[in-house]
Design an enzyme around this catalytic site. Structure first.
Site, PDB file in Angstrom:
ATOM      1  CE  LYS A  41       1.556   1.042 -26.078  1.00 49.17           C
ATOM      2  NZ  LYS A  41       2.719   1.838 -26.544  1.00 49.17           N
TER       3      LYS A  41
ATOM      4  CB  SER B  15       5.017   1.979 -23.392  1.00 43.93           C
ATOM      5  OG  SER B  15       4.643   2.408 -24.677  1.00 43.93           O
TER       6      SER B  15
ATOM      7  CB  SER C 266       6.767   2.634 -27.008  1.00 47.35           C
ATOM      8  OG  SER C 266       7.073   3.255 -25.789  1.00 47.35           O
TER       9      SER C 266
END
Lengths: 495, 94
Positions: free
Chosen positions: A79, A154, A178
């Site tokens: 990420k 996210s 997330s």
């Protein structure tokens, strides 16, 4: 079957049997990214050379006959809020668009030691704030099961990449769901460890008392493998816990006889999609038939968790994001005549709407006159939420629910309505509030062919137990067998 | 209820400059969230200790031994306007 379609543990075994080379595996996944990522858009940055050179090192070591770490030669993505020295870490924000970290996050350092090739950095909601990856300042990421739908967020890029075979595994971060929510939307496995189980050093901070890094993988065995590689105490993160890291793969077994499973009645209320509810209840029934004891429990403060979260997380965020002032790194507005105007213009131009909204909310909740009513009150309610879980875990080994109230929604559906977006985290954020581990594992599909995620929460440091139950769910439902229909190599979709 | 004036004041505290449209939108949206937060007021939290971290924690100390810092040029490499080994900013005082 192409190499990019295999799981990490399958590739590990194939490497050791010398059926494939690490270079072949990495090349296969890089080609997959090349042919498909223009459609999925999971990656912000692809680091082909970094990946290839690590794969080469693995092959050299393999040729010498020396022992390899478990994840050696298994290519992965991170990420884009995990710092990687010499490689951009953007947080999908204009603020950090050109930021190159001078140091590595501890998780990346551990994966380098594990000799896992880095494929690139993955798209996300800006600064990890959001549930659809539509808050990325760069572009939207598509859900591999339906390209018109969001991958969740996210960590949407991290989940979509794994679902589309554009990475063998990825890491995400989870502040209110997330990791688990996008894993559920994309039909993959996502695990949020106990707070303190994994070092947060080098994770760009959002809400420091809630953030945890965890794996997103194709199956439960891989989740256990990756967690074993990244967990552990780190002197660079004083909130990481000094507790021995077991080999989590040792917990994986199908037998759930005698296991006590709690079904929180507050998680099966109105507003949950009927198809999602059906799939989850079918899974619970399968666990019961396999010998688990299922009982209804109560987590009375579930309803208050959402409001508590949306005070505490923005409050911590407003404090953490004060550092983006255009002085030391990141974007700076060039036109300001004085420093105060420079701060304001930099932050107004550099942050997107959701980040601004949360900074505003958090600043308000912490401001003089409102601190007691909002922030302190929320922290006290957080205690009640923690106590709910403590009481529940006196009676049961794990607590299960659906990961999300609905399957993946369409792009554009919720982006203008923050409250309805926030509601998609209602079942995931209590685990962050209570610092306990939780995993999402696919348990079935809706009529329209969208994956449904099954959430398993455990007591603090009960990662082994939730992985055990997730493994049983994977075997009992067979949901992992189904994969999204994506083009094998460019061109038209095929089975 | 948060007013438009308060939104402006909070924006200043947060070092944000909001357009008129943003003030309008945030006033409405912040009120929605704060309205949901009103629910919390109904919960009895008398004698309840606040939780900052849900894992029991105490200060972590180490010996005060100096360790190497990051090289200055690496730290300054990301600075928007470095000069002579410093971070340069627009004027602070007249």
């Amino acid at each position: 079957m192409s190499l990019y379609q295999y799981t990490a543990h399958e590739l590990r075994d194939m490497l050791r049997r010398k059926e494939v080379s690490a270079a072949e595996i990495t090349d296969s996944v890089l080609e997959r990214i090349d042919s498909l990522d223009s459609v999925i858009k999971a990656y912000v940055t692809v680091t082909a050379e970094v990946a290839k050179s690590m794969a080469k090192a693995v092959d050299a070591q393999l040729a010498q006959g020396s022992d390899l770490p478990e994840l050696a030669g298994i290519p992965m993505g991170l990420k884009d809020n995990l710092n990687t020295k010499g490689i951009r870490t953007t947080c999908s924000s204009k603020m950090l668009e050109n930021y190159i970290s001078p140091y590595d996050s501890t998780v990346y350092e551990k994966l380098i030691k594990s000799m896992s090739p880095l494929l690139g950095k993955l798209n996300m909601d800006e600064f990890a704030m959001g549930s659809s990856t539509e808050n990325s300042a760069f572009f939207n990421t598509a859900n591999p099961w339906d390209l018109e739908r969001v991958p969740g967020g996210s960590s949407g890029g991290s989940a979509a990449a794994v679902a589309a075979d554009e990475a063998i595994f990825t890491l995400g971060s989870d502040t209110g769901g997330s990791i688990r929510q996008p894993a559920a939307f994309c039909g993959v496995v996502g695990l949020k460890p106990t707070y303190g189980r994994v070092s947060r050093y080098g994770l760009v901070a959002f809400a420091s008392s809630l953030d945890q890094i965890g794996p997103i993988t194709k199956d439960v065995t891989d989740a256990a493998l990756v967690l074993t590689a990244i967990a552990g105490h780190d002197p660079m993160d004083s909130t990481s816990v000094n507790k021995e890291v077991p080999d989590y793969t040792k917990f994986l077994k199908e037998d759930v006889k005698g296991l006590k499973i709690g079904l929180p009645k507050e998680y099966f209320v109105e507003g949950i999609d009927p198809e999602v509810k059906t799939k989850v209840m079918e899974t619970v029934q399968k666990l019961e038939e396999a010998g688990a004891e299922v009982k209804e429990i109560s987590l009375p403060h579930t309803d208050a968790a959402l409001a508590t979260y949306y005070i505490i997380a923005p409050a911590e965020a407003s404090s953490n994001l004060a550092r983006y002032d255009g002085v030391r790194y990141g974007y700076r507005s060039e036109t300001a005549p004085d420093v105060l105007t420079m701060y304001k213009k930099t932050r107004s131009e550099g942050f997107g709407p959701e980040v601004k909204r949360r900074i505003m909310l958090g600043t308000y909740a912490l401001s003089s006159g409102y601190y007691d009513a909002y922030y302190l009150k929320a922290q006290k309610v957080r205690t009640l939420i923690v106590q709910d879980f403590q009481k529940a875990f006196e009676e049961v080994d794990v607590i299960v629910s659906s990961t999300t109230p609905t399957p993946a929604f369409k792009m554009g559906d919720k982006i203008d309505d923050p409250m309805s977006m926030y509601l998609s985290d209602m079942f995931t954020l209590p685990a962050n509030m209570a610092a306990i581990p939780a995993i999402s594992v696919p348990c079935g599909y809706t009529e329209a062919g969208l994956p449904v995620g099954f959430q398993i929460m455990g007591p603090a440091f009960g990662e082994g137990t939730i992985l055990h139950v997730a493994y049983a769910v994977e075997k009992l439902t067979g949901a992992r067998e189904r994969r999204p229909k994506l083009p094998e190599k460019g061109g038209a979709a095929c089975e | 209820m948060i007013t438009k004036d308060e939104v402006q004041k909070v924006a200043h505290l947060a070092r944000l400059e909001l357009s008129e449209a943003e003030v309008e939108l945030f006033t409405e949206q912040l009120n929605q969230v704060l309205e949901a937060a009103e629910k919390l007021q109904q919960l009895d939290t008398t004698d309840v200790e606040p939780t900052a971290y849900a894992v029991p924690m105490q200060n972590v100390f180490r010996e005060d031994i100096p360790e190497p810092s990051m090289p200055r040029d690496e730290v300054l490499a990301n600075a928007p306007d470095p000069k002579d080994g410093y971070f340069r900013v627009p004027k602070i005082m007249d």
